[in-house]
Design an enzyme around this catalytic site. Structure first.
Site, PDB file in Angstrom:
ATOM      1  NE  ARG A 123     109.751  71.121  34.248  1.00  0.00           N
ATOM      2  CZ  ARG A 123     110.523  71.873  33.469  1.00  0.00           C
ATOM      3  NH1 ARG A 123     110.932  71.407  32.298  1.00  0.00           N
ATOM      4  NH2 ARG A 123     110.891  73.083  33.860  1.00  0.00           N
ATOM      5  CD  GLU A 174     114.452  79.006  40.333  1.00  0.00           C
ATOM      6  OE1 GLU A 174     114.238  78.116  39.485  1.00  0.00           O
ATOM      7  OE2 GLU A 174     114.529  78.766  41.552  1.00  0.00           O
ATOM      8  CG  PHE A 175     111.462  84.846  33.230  1.00  0.00           C
ATOM      9  CD1 PHE A 175     110.432  84.150  32.607  1.00  0.00           C
ATOM     10  CD2 PHE A 175     112.064  85.886  32.518  1.00  0.00           C
ATOM     11  CE1 PHE A 175     110.018  84.486  31.314  1.00  0.00           C
ATOM     12  CE2 PHE A 175     111.666  86.222  31.241  1.00  0.00           C
ATOM     13  CZ  PHE A 175     110.642  85.518  30.638  1.00  0.00           C
ATOM     14  CB  SER A 189     104.391  88.276  29.493  1.00  0.00           C
ATOM     15  OG  SER A 189     105.515  89.115  29.362  1.00  0.00           O
ATOM     16  CG  ASP A 209     107.286  68.223  30.957  1.00  0.00           C
ATOM     17  OD1 ASP A 209     106.646  69.221  30.550  1.00  0.00           O
ATOM     18  OD2 ASP A 209     108.451  67.970  30.596  1.00  0.00           O
ATOM     19  CE1 TYR A 238     107.786  83.995  27.923  1.00  0.00           C
ATOM     20  CE2 TYR A 238     108.116  86.359  27.664  1.00  0.00           C
ATOM     21  CZ  TYR A 238     107.680  85.273  28.412  1.00  0.00           C
ATOM     22  OH  TYR A 238     107.128  85.484  29.661  1.00  0.00           O
TER      23      TYR A 238
HETATM   24  P1  NDP Z   1     110.316  80.741  37.280  1.00  0.00           P
HETATM   25  O1  NDP Z   1     111.301  80.153  36.348  1.00  0.00           O
HETATM   26  O2  NDP Z   1     110.798  81.213  38.604  1.00  0.00           O
HETATM   27  O3  NDP Z   1     109.104  79.705  37.508  1.00  0.00           O
HETATM   28  C1  NDP Z   1     108.549  78.986  36.446  1.00  0.00           C
HETATM   29  C2  NDP Z   1     107.672  77.861  36.980  1.00  0.00           C
HETATM   30  O4  NDP Z   1     107.104  77.166  35.852  1.00  0.00           O
HETATM   31  C3  NDP Z   1     108.464  76.838  37.787  1.00  0.00           C
HETATM   32  O5  NDP Z   1     107.721  76.481  38.935  1.00  0.00           O
HETATM   33  C4  NDP Z   1     108.565  75.651  36.843  1.00  0.00           C
HETATM   34  O6  NDP Z   1     108.542  74.437  37.584  1.00  0.00           O
HETATM   35  C5  NDP Z   1     107.295  75.773  36.020  1.00  0.00           C
HETATM   36  N1  NDP Z   1     107.461  75.096  34.726  1.00  0.00           N
HETATM   37  C6  NDP Z   1     108.268  75.476  33.701  1.00  0.00           C
HETATM   38  N2  NDP Z   1     108.240  74.541  32.723  1.00  0.00           N
HETATM   39  C7  NDP Z   1     107.398  73.566  33.146  1.00  0.00           C
HETATM   40  C8  NDP Z   1     106.971  72.325  32.599  1.00  0.00           C
HETATM   41  N3  NDP Z   1     107.398  71.903  31.395  1.00  0.00           N
HETATM   42  N4  NDP Z   1     106.100  71.568  33.300  1.00  0.00           N
HETATM   43  C9  NDP Z   1     105.659  71.991  34.515  1.00  0.00           C
HETATM   44  N5  NDP Z   1     106.014  73.136  35.082  1.00  0.00           N
HETATM   45  C10 NDP Z   1     106.898  73.909  34.412  1.00  0.00           C
HETATM   46  O7  NDP Z   1     109.634  81.947  36.475  1.00  0.00           O
HETATM   47  P2  NDP Z   1     108.457  82.984  36.845  1.00  0.00           P
HETATM   48  O8  NDP Z   1     107.918  82.730  38.183  1.00  0.00           O
HETATM   49  O9  NDP Z   1     108.967  84.319  36.522  1.00  0.00           O
HETATM   50  O10 NDP Z   1     107.413  82.594  35.702  1.00  0.00           O
HETATM   51  C11 NDP Z   1     106.063  82.290  35.952  1.00  0.00           C
HETATM   52  C12 NDP Z   1     105.214  82.807  34.793  1.00  0.00           C
HETATM   53  O11 NDP Z   1     105.306  84.225  34.744  1.00  0.00           O
HETATM   54  C13 NDP Z   1     105.648  82.317  33.412  1.00  0.00           C
HETATM   55  O12 NDP Z   1     104.498  81.999  32.674  1.00  0.00           O
HETATM   56  C14 NDP Z   1     106.346  83.538  32.802  1.00  0.00           C
HETATM   57  O13 NDP Z   1     106.295  83.540  31.411  1.00  0.00           O
HETATM   58  C15 NDP Z   1     105.522  84.644  33.416  1.00  0.00           C
HETATM   59  N6  NDP Z   1     106.153  85.950  33.435  1.00  0.00           N
HETATM   60  C16 NDP Z   1     107.347  86.148  34.065  1.00  0.00           C
HETATM   61  C17 NDP Z   1     107.923  87.408  34.076  1.00  0.00           C
HETATM   62  C18 NDP Z   1     109.251  87.672  34.691  1.00  0.00           C
HETATM   63  O14 NDP Z   1     109.852  88.721  34.379  1.00  0.00           O
HETATM   64  N7  NDP Z   1     109.752  86.828  35.563  1.00  0.00           N
HETATM   65  C19 NDP Z   1     107.231  88.547  33.471  1.00  0.00           C
HETATM   66  C20 NDP Z   1     105.993  88.227  32.820  1.00  0.00           C
HETATM   67  C21 NDP Z   1     105.476  86.991  32.834  1.00  0.00           C
HETATM   68  P3  NDP Z   1     109.528  73.182  37.333  1.00  0.00           P
HETATM   69  O15 NDP Z   1     110.804  73.717  36.749  1.00  0.00           O
HETATM   70  O16 NDP Z   1     109.681  72.565  38.690  1.00  0.00           O
HETATM   71  O17 NDP Z   1     108.789  72.311  36.385  1.00  0.00           O
HETATM   72  C1  8X3 Z   2     108.715  88.319  30.889  1.00  0.00           C
HETATM   73  C2  8X3 Z   2     108.950  89.776  30.691  1.00  0.00           C
HETATM   74  O1  8X3 Z   2     110.063  91.528  29.187  1.00  0.00           O
HETATM   75  O2  8X3 Z   2     111.282  89.441  29.602  1.00  0.00           O
HETATM   76  O3  8X3 Z   2     107.517  87.923  30.326  1.00  0.00           O
HETATM   77  O4  8X3 Z   2     109.387  89.468  28.146  1.00  0.00           O
HETATM   78  S1  8X3 Z   2     109.963  90.035  29.336  1.00  0.00           S
END
Ligand code: NDP
Ligand code: 8X3
Length: 250
Positions: free
Chosen positions: A32, A187-188, A138, A58, A151
């Site tokens: 986005r 940024e999660f 995840s 989005d 989640y």
């Molecule tokens: P970040 O927050 O760093 O990145 C998330 C990305 O998703 C951003 O580029 C964001 O882009 C995009 N996004 C979120 N909402 C929307 C939307 N409504 N429309 C379009 N794009 C969207 O997190 P991660 O890199 O950690 O997360 C990536 C994936 O990995 C996710 O699916 C997460 O659940 C999964 N994951 C993460 C873990 C962790 O510990 N970090 C562990 C396990 C799984 P923008 O905001 O520009 O739209």
């Molecule tokens: C992200 C990992 O442990 O926060 O999917 O659910 S956890």
């Protein structure tokens, strides 16, 4: 080779885009935050001899997803690899104390958004009778932890959909892989805790979490197996994390 990555403005998606770019793949990067997409595209095109297309939408809004993908040139519709990465967690509380807008954000992004993108792109892949869809699930899709309720449910849905897609797309020569990480520092957690960076940092206190590059390397490896090999499912954890809730913190 052309790779379509959702959520490439940050974290795992951004690292994945960078690694594929370094290896000469053309990219379609989405998210986005348009400014981030534009900057990243400039950086990638400057440093690597590849084509980069940005799509700002989005993922929760089906019409936006459809219009964005339909706007691609015929050449850019020949997508070889889709990385379904965009996703988030919002909040961490019991179900009875949960915030309904958080639930809706997670379900709309992690489940419905992934479905909208997958439907259109799998049909483009079917036209070419080849492709690879890599879903980022995840560890939360493999087990349930206290306060993770919705989640965890959305990531269990990704687990189920990965299995379902593998069956549905089998006869079209389209591989489907699910990659399920434990803690990755991106940024999660900042997003999960509504921008509270102090609280987000505490998630990784006393242990070394995965880096987004670790997941990017896994995605790249999975995407580069020989044609007759598919990796169905991977759980990848920090060495200091055994389960969602059991970690070795110093
Ligand atoms: P970040 O927050 O760093 O990145 C998330 C990305 O998703 C951003 O580029 C964001 O882009 C995009 N996004 C979120 N909402 C929307 C939307 N409504 N429309 C379009 N794009 C969207 O997190 P991660 O890199 O950690 O997360 C990536 C994936 O990995 C996710 O699916 C997460 O659940 C999964 N994951 C993460 C873990 C962790 O510990 N970090 C562990 C396990 C799984 P923008 O905001 O520009 O739209
Ligand atoms: C992200 C990992 O442990 O926060 O999917 O659910 S956890």
């Amino acid at each position: 080779m052309l790779v379509f990555i959702t959520g490439a403005t940050s974290g795992i998606g951004k690292s994945t885009a960078l690694l594929f770019a370094k290896n000469g793949y053309n990219l379609i990067i989405t998210g986005r935050r348009e400014e981030r997409l534009t900057e990243f595209k400039k950086e990638l095109q400057l440093n690597y001899k590849i084509n980069v297309t940005t799509l700002c939408f989005d993922i929760r809004v089906q019409a936006q997803v459809e219009n964005a993908i339909n706007s691609l040139s015929p050449e850019n519709k020949k997508i070889n690899i889709l990385v379904n990465n965009a996703g988030l967690a919002a909040g961490l509380s019991t179900l009875q104390e949960g915030t309904i807008s958080h639930w809706e954000r997670m379900i709309d992004t992690n489940v419905k958004g992934l479905l909208y993108v997958s439907k259109i792109i799998s049909n483009l892949m079917i036209e070419n009778q080849t492709g690879h869809i890599i879903n980022i699930g995840s560890v939360a899709g493999k087990e349930v932890y206290a306060n993770g309720n919705v989640y965890c449910a959305t990531k269990h849905a990704v687990d189920a959909l990965s299995k379902a897609m593998r069956i549905d797309l089998l006869l079209h020569n389209i591989k489907v892989t699910a990659i399920n990480p434990g803690m990755v520092e991106t940024e999660f957690s900042i997003v999960r805790f509504d921008g509270d960076e102090e609280r987000a940092k505490k998630v990784y206190n006393g242990l070394q979490p995965l880096k987004p590059e670790d997941i990017a390397e896994t995605i790249f490896w999975v995407a580069n197996r020989p044609a007759h090999v598919n990796i169905n499912d991977i759980i990848i954890m920090p060495s200091a994390q055994a389960t969602s809730t059991i970690s070795n913190r110093k």
